[in-house]
Write an enzyme that holds these catalytic residues in place. Sequence first.
Site, PDB file in Angstrom:
ATOM      1  N   HIS A  43     -11.165 -19.866 -18.511  1.00 52.97           N
ATOM      2  CA  HIS A  43     -12.346 -18.994 -18.415  1.00 52.97           C
ATOM      3  C   HIS A  43     -12.008 -17.620 -19.006  1.00 52.97           C
ATOM      4  O   HIS A  43     -10.889 -17.127 -18.844  1.00 52.97           O
ATOM      5  CB  HIS A  43     -12.782 -18.860 -16.949  1.00 52.97           C
ATOM      6  CG  HIS A  43     -14.129 -18.222 -16.814  1.00 52.97           C
ATOM      7  ND1 HIS A  43     -14.318 -16.862 -16.906  1.00 52.97           N
ATOM      8  CD2 HIS A  43     -15.350 -18.768 -16.651  1.00 52.97           C
ATOM      9  CE1 HIS A  43     -15.617 -16.608 -16.780  1.00 52.97           C
ATOM     10  NE2 HIS A  43     -16.265 -17.741 -16.623  1.00 52.97           N
ATOM     11  N   SER A  98     -25.102 -16.266 -18.842  1.00 60.09           N
ATOM     12  CA  SER A  98     -26.416 -15.811 -18.348  1.00 60.09           C
ATOM     13  C   SER A  98     -27.496 -16.887 -18.459  1.00 60.09           C
ATOM     14  O   SER A  98     -28.642 -16.575 -18.778  1.00 60.09           O
ATOM     15  CB  SER A  98     -26.828 -14.521 -19.053  1.00 60.09           C
ATOM     16  OG  SER A  98     -25.914 -13.481 -18.758  1.00 60.09           O
ATOM     17  N   GLY A 132     -22.413 -12.821 -17.489  1.00 57.48           N
ATOM     18  CA  GLY A 132     -22.725 -11.857 -16.440  1.00 57.48           C
ATOM     19  C   GLY A 132     -23.420 -10.606 -16.932  1.00 57.48           C
ATOM     20  O   GLY A 132     -23.566  -9.632 -16.182  1.00 57.48           O
ATOM     21  N   ASN A 139     -20.128 -22.102 -11.415  1.00 58.91           N
ATOM     22  CA  ASN A 139     -18.881 -21.352 -11.243  1.00 58.91           C
ATOM     23  C   ASN A 139     -19.180 -20.195 -10.293  1.00 58.91           C
ATOM     24  O   ASN A 139     -19.774 -19.202 -10.695  1.00 58.91           O
ATOM     25  CB  ASN A 139     -18.412 -20.829 -12.609  1.00 58.91           C
ATOM     26  CG  ASN A 139     -17.201 -19.915 -12.486  1.00 58.91           C
ATOM     27  OD1 ASN A 139     -16.570 -19.845 -11.427  1.00 58.91           O
ATOM     28  ND2 ASN A 139     -16.883 -19.215 -13.570  1.00 58.91           N
ATOM     29  N   GLU A 170     -12.679 -14.720 -18.123  1.00 56.00           N
ATOM     30  CA  GLU A 170     -12.222 -13.691 -17.172  1.00 56.00           C
ATOM     31  C   GLU A 170     -10.727 -13.831 -16.924  1.00 56.00           C
ATOM     32  O   GLU A 170     -10.021 -12.838 -16.748  1.00 56.00           O
ATOM     33  CB  GLU A 170     -13.043 -13.792 -15.869  1.00 56.00           C
ATOM     34  CG  GLU A 170     -14.456 -13.250 -16.082  1.00 56.00           C
ATOM     35  CD  GLU A 170     -15.511 -13.810 -15.160  1.00 56.00           C
ATOM     36  OE1 GLU A 170     -15.174 -14.484 -14.166  1.00 56.00           O
ATOM     37  OE2 GLU A 170     -16.713 -13.582 -15.442  1.00 56.00           O
ATOM     38  N   GLU A 219     -18.777 -20.361 -24.124  1.00 57.11           N
ATOM     39  CA  GLU A 219     -19.247 -19.208 -23.369  1.00 57.11           C
ATOM     40  C   GLU A 219     -18.973 -17.938 -24.169  1.00 57.11           C
ATOM     41  O   GLU A 219     -17.852 -17.407 -24.123  1.00 57.11           O
ATOM     42  CB  GLU A 219     -18.516 -19.119 -22.028  1.00 57.11           C
ATOM     43  CG  GLU A 219     -18.702 -20.326 -21.136  1.00 57.11           C
ATOM     44  CD  GLU A 219     -18.581 -19.962 -19.664  1.00 57.11           C
ATOM     45  OE1 GLU A 219     -19.504 -20.268 -18.919  1.00 57.11           O
ATOM     46  OE2 GLU A 219     -17.573 -19.338 -19.282  1.00 57.11           O
ATOM     47  N   LYS A 248     -17.198 -18.182  -9.006  1.00 54.22           N
ATOM     48  CA  LYS A 248     -16.253 -17.057  -9.174  1.00 54.22           C
ATOM     49  C   LYS A 248     -15.756 -16.609  -7.791  1.00 54.22           C
ATOM     50  O   LYS A 248     -15.623 -17.438  -6.899  1.00 54.22           O
ATOM     51  CB  LYS A 248     -16.904 -15.913  -9.959  1.00 54.22           C
ATOM     52  CG  LYS A 248     -17.575 -16.408 -11.239  1.00 54.22           C
ATOM     53  CD  LYS A 248     -17.916 -15.294 -12.172  1.00 54.22           C
ATOM     54  CE  LYS A 248     -18.773 -15.818 -13.304  1.00 54.22           C
ATOM     55  NZ  LYS A 248     -18.863 -14.915 -14.412  1.00 54.22           N
TER      56      LYS A 248
HETATM   57  C1  PEP Z   1     -19.452 -17.955 -16.226  1.00 51.18           C
HETATM   58  O1  PEP Z   1     -18.802 -17.136 -15.616  1.00 51.18           O
HETATM   59  O2  PEP Z   1     -18.922 -19.029 -16.561  1.00 51.18           O
HETATM   60  C2  PEP Z   1     -20.844 -17.631 -16.542  1.00 51.18           C
HETATM   61  C3  PEP Z   1     -21.440 -18.340 -17.460  1.00 51.18           C
HETATM   62  O3  PEP Z   1     -21.406 -16.583 -15.853  1.00 51.18           O
HETATM   63  P1  PEP Z   1     -22.943 -16.087 -15.916  1.00 51.18           P
HETATM   64  O4  PEP Z   1     -23.800 -17.337 -15.854  1.00 51.18           O
HETATM   65  O5  PEP Z   1     -23.106 -15.231 -14.717  1.00 51.18           O
HETATM   66  O6  PEP Z   1     -23.105 -15.373 -17.196  1.00 51.18           O
END
Ligand code: PEP
Length: 258
Positions: A95, A212, A173, A9, A97, A167, A11
């Site tokens: 997601h 992460s 992040g 992803n 976000e 997630e 983003k």
């Molecule tokens: C995500 O945004 O789906 C995600 C898992 O981000 P990160 O790996 O940066 O935590």
Amino acid sequence: MRKALVAGNWKMNGSMASNRELLSALKEAIPGSDAVDVAVCPPAVYLPDVRAQLQGGSIAVGGQDCSDETSGAYTGEIAAGMLKEIGCEYVIVGHSERRARQREDSDWVARKFIAAQAAGLVPILCVGEQLADREAGQTEAVVAEQLDAVLDQAGVAAFERGVVAYEPVWAIGTGLTATPEQAAEVHRFIRDRVAARDSSVAGGLRILYGGSVKADNAAGLFALPDIDGGLIGGASLDAGSFVAIVNAAGAARGPGTP
Ligand code: PEP
């Protein structure tokens, strides 16, 4: 055995030049395998070029979001059919976000999931709790509400052509990762909840972990029986890291894996 999936992803990151550089490294290092599917989800404006760069290779392309509507007066939105038309195979829906910034609720996300499948895309449904939810012992309740909205609206059979990504919002992040035990517990909960409606659909459902994931923690997560790959944010922007994560998923699905 379920085939793993590792999806990047991106983003709101990238440029024409940096995308091409990243993709050329990925194409070279990811030849395609029977053990793991790989996809990248760039910002929508780059999708046609990313698709062209990946033409003929094994890496699929996905959108980061789609509308729940098919066409009409929805300024700024992108229909799932449009993503399909330009060659996407996947689309991320729900997601965290977007749940936070665009105030997408679970019913809305469920409609997006349905719209994605109607257009022939595989939706990657994101679910996960906030830190406060976890601290209050509400992780399962939150995940259940997000999952049930889709199970109720789309029906359990829809999960034969869908993917779930667990997630934990506090791990996205932030550099914090759920421990393998924490992740395993929620993944099992998700599979059991789908199994309560249809055990065969649950058995075939790919449940990804996201939050992460990095080259150095991927193997420990992917070794767990209910974790079928990852949705990768930050680390998907670095070719070496993303390739290492893909390889970790492939190794976890290698010979001798249950
Ligand atoms: C995500 O945004 O789906 C995600 C898992 O981000 P990160 O790996 O940066 O935590």
